[in-house]
Enzyme design. Sequence first.
Site, PDB file in Angstrom:
ATOM      1  N   HIS A  56       0.628  -1.253  -0.020  1.00  9.33           N
ATOM      2  CA  HIS A  56       0.112   0.015   0.198  1.00  9.33           C
ATOM      3  C   HIS A  56       0.571   1.312   0.050  1.00  9.33           C
ATOM      4  O   HIS A  56       0.338   2.323  -0.221  1.00  9.33           O
ATOM      5  CB  HIS A  56      -0.903   0.058   1.303  1.00  9.33           C
ATOM      6  CG  HIS A  56      -2.140  -0.952   0.822  1.00  9.33           C
ATOM      7  ND1 HIS A  56      -2.159  -2.237   1.057  1.00  9.33           N
ATOM      8  CD2 HIS A  56      -3.235  -0.495   0.147  1.00  9.33           C
ATOM      9  CE1 HIS A  56      -3.253  -2.788   0.668  1.00  9.33           C
ATOM     10  NE2 HIS A  56      -4.178  -1.726   0.264  1.00  9.33           N
ATOM     11  N   TRP A 113      -4.977  -6.752  -8.332  1.00 10.21           N
ATOM     12  CA  TRP A 113      -4.610  -6.381  -6.951  1.00 10.21           C
ATOM     13  C   TRP A 113      -5.685  -6.862  -5.887  1.00 10.21           C
ATOM     14  O   TRP A 113      -4.815  -7.019  -4.784  1.00 10.21           O
ATOM     15  CB  TRP A 113      -4.844  -4.597  -7.176  1.00 10.21           C
ATOM     16  CG  TRP A 113      -4.791  -3.761  -5.902  1.00 10.21           C
ATOM     17  CD1 TRP A 113      -5.587  -3.609  -4.970  1.00 10.21           C
ATOM     18  CD2 TRP A 113      -3.497  -3.488  -5.323  1.00 10.21           C
ATOM     19  NE1 TRP A 113      -5.109  -2.908  -3.975  1.00 10.21           N
ATOM     20  CE2 TRP A 113      -3.767  -2.937  -4.076  1.00 10.21           C
ATOM     21  CE3 TRP A 113      -2.146  -3.577  -5.747  1.00 10.21           C
ATOM     22  CZ2 TRP A 113      -2.864  -2.297  -3.250  1.00 10.21           C
ATOM     23  CZ3 TRP A 113      -1.171  -3.068  -4.892  1.00 10.21           C
ATOM     24  CH2 TRP A 113      -1.458  -2.289  -3.519  1.00 10.21           C
TER      25      TRP A 113
END
Length: 149
Positions: A56, A113
């Site tokens: 992230h 993702w």
Amino acid sequence: MSPSLWTPPGTAACGCDTAKTDSEPLSPTKIRNPGRRFAQIVKLKPEYVEEYKKVHAAVWPQVLTQIKDCKIEDYSIYHEPETGILFARFKYVGYDYAGDMEKMRENPKVREWWKLTDAMQESLVAGAKDSESGEPAWWKPIEEVFYQA
């Protein structure tokens, strides 16, 4: 959160032109959507805390672009280490949430993702399979009970 709890500006009740699309420029009769706030939770598996933070810190550009293209703004994720809960909040400023989420789901890079990050998480929603499946949702929606601008 039920879509019926929120009615965007631009409905016939306000006398606005409802035939226009999101891609059209604003006109004197179309008011910019002030947004609808969302919050949701999922559990982060303890063995993935550092990896989750690492991915992230460098979210793939295609994913960030798709989030923006789907009219999501002010998106953040918080981690509570004692319980492992991830808390996400964002604002949706479009007029077709279901349609924009379908566009999100159609992007192969976003699905990639989700596969990566879902493996690090444990859904709190009974019957949820993954983010790509859609329903039931992977992240558990939570109700807003107070807001002060």
